[in-house]
Design a protein around this motif. Sequence first.
Motif, mmCIF file in Angstrom:
data_model
loop_
_atom_site.group_PDB
_atom_site.id
_atom_site.type_symbol
_atom_site.label_atom_id
_atom_site.label_comp_id
_atom_site.label_asym_id
_atom_site.label_seq_id
_atom_site.Cartn_x
_atom_site.Cartn_y
_atom_site.Cartn_z
ATOM 1 N N VAL A 25 3.699 -4.619 3.051
ATOM 2 C CA VAL A 25 4.457 -3.362 2.987
ATOM 3 C C VAL A 25 3.497 -2.188 2.921
ATOM 4 O O VAL A 25 2.519 -2.216 2.158
ATOM 5 C CB VAL A 25 5.370 -3.323 1.745
ATOM 6 N N VAL A 26 3.773 -1.140 3.706
ATOM 7 C CA VAL A 26 3.056 0.122 3.530
ATOM 8 C C VAL A 26 4.072 1.253 3.482
ATOM 9 O O VAL A 26 4.993 1.315 4.305
ATOM 10 C CB VAL A 26 2.000 0.366 4.637
ATOM 11 N N PHE A 27 3.928 2.107 2.486
ATOM 12 C CA PHE A 27 4.740 3.324 2.357
ATOM 13 C C PHE A 27 3.825 4.493 2.645
ATOM 14 O O PHE A 27 2.939 4.823 1.854
ATOM 15 C CB PHE A 27 5.340 3.417 0.958
ATOM 16 N N LEU A 28 4.013 5.112 3.815
ATOM 17 C CA LEU A 28 3.188 6.237 4.240
ATOM 18 C C LEU A 28 3.804 7.519 3.690
ATOM 19 O O LEU A 28 4.690 8.122 4.286
ATOM 20 C CB LEU A 28 3.084 6.262 5.765
ATOM 21 N N GLY A 31 6.623 -8.619 14.425
ATOM 22 C CA GLY A 31 7.263 -8.786 13.129
ATOM 23 C C GLY A 31 7.169 -7.571 12.238
ATOM 24 O O GLY A 31 7.480 -7.636 11.045
ATOM 25 N N ILE A 32 6.741 -6.431 12.796
ATOM 26 C CA ILE A 32 6.588 -5.196 12.018
ATOM 27 C C ILE A 32 7.786 -4.298 12.290
ATOM 28 O O ILE A 32 8.020 -3.901 13.429
ATOM 29 C CB ILE A 32 5.293 -4.461 12.397
ATOM 30 N N ARG A 33 8.548 -3.980 11.264
ATOM 31 C CA ARG A 33 9.662 -3.049 11.435
ATOM 32 C C ARG A 33 9.316 -1.747 10.728
ATOM 33 O O ARG A 33 8.658 -1.742 9.684
ATOM 34 C CB ARG A 33 10.971 -3.632 10.925
ATOM 35 N N VAL A 34 9.746 -0.651 11.318
ATOM 36 C CA VAL A 34 9.399 0.679 10.818
ATOM 37 C C VAL A 34 10.687 1.450 10.544
ATOM 38 O O VAL A 34 11.568 1.511 11.403
ATOM 39 C CB VAL A 34 8.530 1.454 11.828
ATOM 40 N N ASN A 35 10.804 2.002 9.353
ATOM 41 C CA ASN A 35 11.958 2.810 8.974
ATOM 42 C C ASN A 35 11.489 4.059 8.238
ATOM 43 O O ASN A 35 10.315 4.156 7.852
ATOM 44 C CB ASN A 35 12.901 2.004 8.064
ATOM 45 N N ALA A 36 12.390 5.000 8.066
ATOM 46 C CA ALA A 36 12.044 6.267 7.419
ATOM 47 C C ALA A 36 13.002 6.586 6.289
ATOM 48 O O ALA A 36 14.196 6.269 6.360
ATOM 49 C CB ALA A 36 12.070 7.403 8.445
ATOM 50 N N VAL A 37 12.470 7.222 5.268
ATOM 51 C CA VAL A 37 13.293 7.847 4.236
ATOM 52 C C VAL A 37 13.061 9.345 4.341
ATOM 53 O O VAL A 37 11.922 9.802 4.476
ATOM 54 C CB VAL A 37 12.958 7.316 2.825
ATOM 55 N N PRO A 58 6.619 -11.400 8.623
ATOM 56 C CA PRO A 58 7.043 -10.020 8.860
ATOM 57 C C PRO A 58 6.336 -9.013 7.949
ATOM 58 O O PRO A 58 5.752 -9.384 6.933
ATOM 59 C CB PRO A 58 8.533 -10.074 8.534
ATOM 60 N N ALA A 59 6.445 -7.733 8.330
ATOM 61 C CA ALA A 59 5.932 -6.638 7.526
ATOM 62 C C ALA A 59 6.872 -5.449 7.650
ATOM 63 O O ALA A 59 7.590 -5.311 8.639
ATOM 64 C CB ALA A 59 4.529 -6.239 7.971
ATOM 65 N N SER A 60 6.848 -4.590 6.622
ATOM 66 C CA SER A 60 7.699 -3.401 6.609
ATOM 67 C C SER A 60 6.853 -2.148 6.442
ATOM 68 O O SER A 60 6.018 -2.069 5.536
ATOM 69 C CB SER A 60 8.715 -3.477 5.462
ATOM 70 N N VAL A 61 7.082 -1.179 7.326
ATOM 71 C CA VAL A 61 6.442 0.129 7.232
ATOM 72 C C VAL A 61 7.526 1.158 6.929
ATOM 73 O O VAL A 61 8.542 1.216 7.626
ATOM 74 C CB VAL A 61 5.733 0.504 8.548
ATOM 75 N N VAL A 62 7.326 1.940 5.887
ATOM 76 C CA VAL A 62 8.281 2.984 5.504
ATOM 77 C C VAL A 62 7.582 4.331 5.605
ATOM 78 O O VAL A 62 6.519 4.536 5.003
ATOM 79 C CB VAL A 62 8.824 2.767 4.079
ATOM 80 N N LEU A 101 0.854 -1.187 0.000
ATOM 81 C CA LEU A 101 0.000 0.000 0.000
ATOM 82 C C LEU A 101 0.887 1.233 0.000
ATOM 83 O O LEU A 101 1.832 1.315 0.786
ATOM 84 C CB LEU A 101 -0.898 0.006 1.244
ATOM 85 N N ILE A 102 0.583 2.181 -0.880
ATOM 86 C CA ILE A 102 1.298 3.454 -0.938
ATOM 87 C C ILE A 102 0.277 4.571 -0.797
ATOM 88 O O ILE A 102 -0.601 4.735 -1.654
ATOM 89 C CB ILE A 102 2.072 3.606 -2.263
ATOM 90 N N THR A 103 0.359 5.337 0.291
ATOM 91 C CA THR A 103 -0.530 6.493 0.424
ATOM 92 C C THR A 103 0.093 7.676 -0.313
ATOM 93 O O THR A 103 1.314 7.793 -0.394
ATOM 94 C CB THR A 103 -0.780 6.851 1.894
ATOM 95 N N GLY A 104 -0.758 8.545 -0.843
ATOM 96 C CA GLY A 104 -0.220 9.642 -1.648
ATOM 97 C C GLY A 104 0.528 9.101 -2.851
ATOM 98 O O GLY A 104 1.572 9.627 -3.231
#
Length: 250
Positions: free
Chosen positions: A83-86, A172-178, A129-133, A10-13
């Motif tokens: 995966v979600v890219f906020l 299992g959810i890891r959160v990182n930022a760009v 697992p899941a990844s939140v960016v 999922l990609i918001t915006g």
Amino acid sequence: MSRLQGKRTLITGGTSGIGLETAKHFLAEGARVVVTGNNPGNIARAQAELGNEVLVLRADSANVAEQQHLARVIADHYGQLDVVFLNAGVSVWVPVEQWTEEMFDRSFDINVKGPYFLIQALLPVFANPASVVLNTSINAHVGAARSSVYAATKAAFLNLSKTLSSELLERGIRVNAVSPGPVETPLYDKLGIPDAYREQVNKDIAATIPAGRFGAPEEIAKAVLYLASDESRWTIGSEIIVDGGRTLNG
């Protein structure tokens, strides 16, 4: 290539700029993609560019009820989310004396409150697992004039990469930022800069970047792709700054 083969994302915006470019990269790497937007014209153009297999949804990032509805749609569509890219956000640069309470609240609603409650609503949907960016900004670090509220929203959002990683890692959810520097995207068209001054403003901004130019959306998308993929499975609560060296200047 297949760095995201079969990943439910999922990609918001995701209907313009960095979000749209990231959607294209995700698709090229084998992902299934859902994107959101809030502008009907951008939604239609994104649907045409991304193809009918991509679900393009209208959702206002500032509206918690719409974010909760979005989570239900994602659960129905995918079952689980990998995966979600906020990425949805607004950039408003105004001198401190011109801010109103309504403007302040709107910026925090779009940039922090809505995404926060979307993560909350997605908790039962995330795979393990899941990844939140999180798409934050170098303005969380740089004291640029007129950016007080925008920078505050991004500093708050950036901090979630650490606090939520600590809280959600056992699921299992890891959160990182760009954190991008100035990038050539439609976001800069929303700053209200008159056309007569746009070229000079762009030159002034580029002069603060050691690389001598704005970034391109695909340069941010590649960093997001890394954080979304299993290649970064040992990257937790971290921030990737992609700014052409802008933060070297403080």
